[in-house]
Design a protein around this motif. Structure first.
Motif, mmCIF file in Angstrom:
data_model
loop_
_atom_site.group_PDB
_atom_site.id
_atom_site.type_symbol
_atom_site.label_atom_id
_atom_site.label_comp_id
_atom_site.label_asym_id
_atom_site.label_seq_id
_atom_site.Cartn_x
_atom_site.Cartn_y
_atom_site.Cartn_z
ATOM 1 N N GLY A 1 -12.547 3.671 24.153
ATOM 2 C CA GLY A 1 -12.953 3.730 22.750
ATOM 3 C C GLY A 1 -12.757 2.451 21.968
ATOM 4 N N LEU A 2 -11.672 1.709 22.218
ATOM 5 C CA LEU A 2 -11.390 0.525 21.403
ATOM 6 C C LEU A 2 -12.423 -0.597 21.583
ATOM 7 C CD1 LEU A 2 -7.512 0.126 21.266
ATOM 8 C CD2 LEU A 2 -9.089 1.161 19.636
ATOM 9 N N PRO A 3 -12.865 -0.937 22.805
ATOM 10 C CA PRO A 3 -13.936 -1.936 22.908
ATOM 11 C C PRO A 3 -15.226 -1.482 22.218
ATOM 12 C CG PRO A 3 -12.825 -1.681 25.014
ATOM 13 C CD PRO A 3 -12.318 -0.585 24.135
ATOM 14 N N THR A 4 -15.537 -0.201 22.317
ATOM 15 C CA THR A 4 -16.706 0.319 21.611
ATOM 16 C C THR A 4 -16.511 0.237 20.100
ATOM 17 O OG1 THR A 4 -17.133 1.856 23.437
ATOM 18 C CG2 THR A 4 -18.202 2.330 21.342
ATOM 19 N N ALA A 5 -15.302 0.533 19.638
ATOM 20 C CA ALA A 5 -14.995 0.431 18.210
ATOM 21 C C ALA A 5 -15.135 -1.000 17.725
ATOM 22 C CB ALA A 5 -13.575 0.944 17.951
ATOM 23 N N ALA A 6 -14.717 -1.960 18.537
ATOM 24 C CA ALA A 6 -14.818 -3.372 18.147
ATOM 25 C C ALA A 6 -16.280 -3.773 17.942
ATOM 26 C CB ALA A 6 -14.167 -4.248 19.207
ATOM 27 N N LEU A 7 -17.143 -3.380 18.867
ATOM 28 C CA LEU A 7 -18.562 -3.699 18.736
ATOM 29 C C LEU A 7 -19.174 -2.989 17.533
ATOM 30 C CD1 LEU A 7 -21.202 -4.922 19.783
ATOM 31 C CD2 LEU A 7 -21.423 -2.943 21.310
ATOM 32 N N LEU A 8 -18.877 -1.709 17.382
ATOM 33 C CA LEU A 8 -19.440 -0.931 16.288
ATOM 34 C C LEU A 8 -18.953 -1.446 14.939
ATOM 35 C CD1 LEU A 8 -21.254 1.474 15.658
ATOM 36 C CD2 LEU A 8 -19.268 2.967 15.877
ATOM 37 N N ALA A 9 -17.707 -1.872 14.854
ATOM 38 C CA ALA A 9 -17.172 -2.403 13.596
ATOM 39 C C ALA A 9 -17.906 -3.669 13.176
ATOM 40 C CB ALA A 9 -15.678 -2.683 13.745
ATOM 41 N N ARG A 10 -18.244 -4.513 14.129
ATOM 42 C CA ARG A 10 -18.997 -5.728 13.802
ATOM 43 C C ARG A 10 -20.376 -5.389 13.257
ATOM 44 N NH1 ARG A 10 -17.005 -10.464 16.081
ATOM 45 N NH2 ARG A 10 -19.089 -11.345 16.266
ATOM 46 N N VAL A 11 -21.006 -4.379 13.837
ATOM 47 C CA VAL A 11 -22.334 -3.966 13.371
ATOM 48 C C VAL A 11 -22.248 -3.381 11.962
ATOM 49 C CG1 VAL A 11 -24.266 -2.394 13.797
ATOM 50 C CG2 VAL A 11 -23.184 -3.584 15.710
ATOM 51 N N VAL A 12 -21.259 -2.495 11.744
ATOM 52 C CA VAL A 12 -21.086 -1.883 10.427
ATOM 53 C C VAL A 12 -20.777 -2.946 9.379
ATOM 54 C CG1 VAL A 12 -19.658 -0.318 9.061
ATOM 55 C CG2 VAL A 12 -20.380 0.347 11.357
ATOM 56 N N ARG A 13 -19.918 -3.895 9.703
ATOM 57 C CA ARG A 13 -19.559 -4.955 8.765
ATOM 58 C C ARG A 13 -20.778 -5.772 8.381
ATOM 59 N NH1 ARG A 13 -19.935 -10.628 8.097
ATOM 60 N NH2 ARG A 13 -18.187 -11.327 6.813
ATOM 61 N N SER A 14 -21.596 -6.176 9.379
ATOM 62 C CA SER A 14 -22.785 -6.981 9.096
ATOM 63 C C SER A 14 -23.792 -6.213 8.241
ATOM 64 C CB SER A 14 -23.430 -7.421 10.411
ATOM 65 O OG SER A 14 -24.600 -8.159 10.175
ATOM 66 N N ALA A 15 -24.059 -4.944 8.620
ATOM 67 C CA ALA A 15 -25.028 -4.144 7.871
ATOM 68 C C ALA A 15 -24.529 -3.826 6.465
ATOM 69 C CB ALA A 15 -25.324 -2.852 8.635
ATOM 70 N N MET A 16 -23.250 -3.523 6.355
ATOM 71 C CA MET A 16 -22.675 -3.189 5.055
ATOM 72 C C MET A 16 -22.700 -4.395 4.118
ATOM 73 S SD MET A 16 -21.353 -0.433 3.730
ATOM 74 C CE MET A 16 -20.374 0.091 2.319
ATOM 75 N N ALA A 17 -22.397 -5.580 4.628
ATOM 76 C CA ALA A 17 -22.426 -6.782 3.804
ATOM 77 C C ALA A 17 -23.835 -7.056 3.290
ATOM 78 C CB ALA A 17 -21.908 -7.968 4.610
ATOM 79 N N GLU A 18 -24.822 -6.829 4.129
ATOM 80 C CA GLU A 18 -26.211 -7.037 3.712
ATOM 81 C C GLU A 18 -26.624 -6.026 2.653
ATOM 82 O OE1 GLU A 18 -30.693 -7.119 5.704
ATOM 83 O OE2 GLU A 18 -28.906 -7.079 6.982
ATOM 84 N N VAL A 19 -26.221 -4.775 2.834
ATOM 85 C CA VAL A 19 -26.589 -3.737 1.875
ATOM 86 C C VAL A 19 -25.911 -3.971 0.526
ATOM 87 C CG1 VAL A 19 -26.366 -1.275 1.366
ATOM 88 C CG2 VAL A 19 -27.104 -2.009 3.632
ATOM 89 N N LEU A 20 -24.660 -4.411 0.544
ATOM 90 C CA LEU A 20 -23.921 -4.629 -0.709
ATOM 91 C C LEU A 20 -24.542 -5.731 -1.556
ATOM 92 C CD1 LEU A 20 -20.192 -4.316 0.475
ATOM 93 C CD2 LEU A 20 -21.510 -2.704 -0.911
ATOM 94 N N ALA A 21 -25.295 -6.620 -0.900
ATOM 95 C CA ALA A 21 -25.942 -7.701 -1.641
ATOM 96 C C ALA A 21 -27.352 -7.339 -2.103
ATOM 97 C CB ALA A 21 -25.984 -8.963 -0.781
ATOM 98 N N SER A 22 -27.812 -6.126 -1.802
ATOM 99 C CA SER A 22 -29.177 -5.728 -2.154
ATOM 100 C C SER A 22 -29.281 -5.349 -3.627
ATOM 101 C CB SER A 22 -29.625 -4.553 -1.280
ATOM 102 O OG SER A 22 -28.779 -3.450 -1.480
ATOM 103 N N ASP A 23 -30.515 -5.342 -4.134
ATOM 104 C CA ASP A 23 -30.760 -5.108 -5.564
ATOM 105 C C ASP A 23 -30.358 -3.706 -6.000
ATOM 106 O OD1 ASP A 23 -31.700 -7.665 -5.805
ATOM 107 O OD2 ASP A 23 -33.814 -7.118 -5.523
ATOM 108 N N TYR A 24 -30.644 -2.697 -5.175
ATOM 109 C CA TYR A 24 -30.388 -1.328 -5.620
ATOM 110 C C TYR A 24 -28.897 -1.040 -5.739
ATOM 111 C CZ TYR A 24 -29.430 0.125 -0.787
ATOM 112 O OH TYR A 24 -28.901 0.262 0.470
ATOM 113 N N VAL A 25 -28.077 -1.710 -4.909
ATOM 114 C CA VAL A 25 -26.626 -1.551 -5.029
ATOM 115 C C VAL A 25 -26.129 -2.229 -6.308
ATOM 116 C CG1 VAL A 25 -24.401 -2.167 -4.024
ATOM 117 C CG2 VAL A 25 -26.212 -1.284 -2.569
#
Length: 335
Positions: free
Chosen positions: A211-235
């Motif tokens: 689980g931990l290696p999978t969590a590491a990969l998934l966390a990077r994806v969530v962080r990248s997507a979340m950072a992009e969404v937080l900078a969007s106009d609707y947010v």
């Protein structure tokens, strides 16, 4: 998703499975080693007995004929008899599959519970020391070899501190009636809390290793997507309306940031099911991955072919489910 699109995605299953069937058949068949010699290694068999066994297993037929027979039987759901178990292949797989599914689901739960909070925190604290620390930790987690990490956990928590068992699914002292094949469920159905606790203890180390290696990969994806969404106009507009930071994060930002995470989760779930062979071997986990490893060394052609096809179907279905989840997270995907 329209009915036409649904039919198209389902139709893609057939050529994928056909290609996988051909590749697996050729790879396992052309691999050096004779299953007859392996099966008769401990016996003083004559050449006539070896040839009779080869005819009985169908290994004396031409390669093309063997593939066509295999393909025809596979279309009927019949993968033949396991060379070494002398039983139908699906019966052998059905005995081991619940153990693999149980381990995969627990490892996936561990990955999701760790990855989503850490990914969101890293995105909210972008470019801070927290973000850099979490990014470094996730990079380290992605790079961890499963066999090394598993052995390290065994040495630390099983050998040194004696907190958890070394391997297996449950202690020898427990006898649990097999109802579903899933020990966590079967122990609860038997109302044996001691056995349930023992089964959970046996799950901890292999689930963390997966689980931990999978969590590491998934966390990077969530962080990248979340950072992009937080900078969007609707947010930014939602924050300007006076909505609380928590509501903006959970209801508006996280929901859209999870779309790429769904894809990664689907792929990683397939990887956990099909790629946990090393972890199952390290922990002596009696699952399908360990069975496939044993069958590869023994040249047990029918079982390896059936197992790999099962893995291929799993990948295709998980990606199909991911497509369905897209429409739930973002209705615009329907267009």
């Amino acid at each position: 998703m329209t009915a036409t699109r649904l039919a198209e995605r389902l139709a893609q299953l057939l050529p994928v499975l056909l290609g996988v069937s051909l590749i697996v058949f050729l790879m396992i068949t052309l691999t050096p080693g004779d299953p007859v010699e392996i099966m008769l290694a401990d016996q003083r068999a004559t050449a006539e007995q070896a040839e009779a066994l080869r005819r009985d297993l169908g290994l004396d037929r031409p390669l093309v004929e063997r593939f066509l027979v295999f393909l025809g039987n596979a279309l009927r759901g019949d993968f033949g008899i396991s060379f070494f178990h002398r039983r139908p292949v699906w019966d052998v797989i059905a005995e081991r599959l619940p153990a693999t599914i149980e381990l995969t689901l627990v490892a996936l739960i561990v990955a999701i519970l760790v990855a989503i909070p850490l990914g969101v925190i890293a995105a909210v604290k972008r470019d801070s020391w927290i973000d850099r620390a979490l990014s470094a930790a996730s990079l380290f987690g992605v790079s961890l070899p499963g066999f090394w990490f598993g052995i390290l956990l065994i040495l630390l928590f099983a050998v040194e501190f004696r907190l958890l068992p070394v391997g297996g699914r449950i202690g020898f002292a427990f006898e649990v009636p097999r109802a579903t094949g899933f020990l966590l469920i079967d122990t609860l159905l038997a109302r044996d809390l001691s056995a349930f606790g023992n089964a959970v203890a046996h799950l901890v180390l292999p689930a963390i290793t997966l689980g931990l290696p999978t969590a590491a990969l998934l966390a990077r994806v969530v962080r990248s997507a979340m950072a992009e969404v937080l900078a969007s106009d609707y947010v930014l507009f939602a924050e300007a309306k006076g909505l609380s930071r928590r509501r903006v994060l959970l209801r508006h930002a996280l929901k859209n940031a999870l779309i790429p995470a769904v894809t990664v989760t689907a792929i990683e779930t397939g990887s956990l099911l099909g790629g946990n062979m090393i972890v199952e071997t390290v922990f002596g986990w009696p699952g399908l991955g360990r069975l496939v490893v044993e069958s590869i060394f023994a040249r047990n052609y029918p079982l390896v072919q059936a197992a790999v096809l099962l893995y291929a179907v799993t990948y295709v279905l998980l990606n199909f489910i991911a497509d369905l989840l897209y429409t739930a997270l973002n209705p615009k995907v329907r267009l």
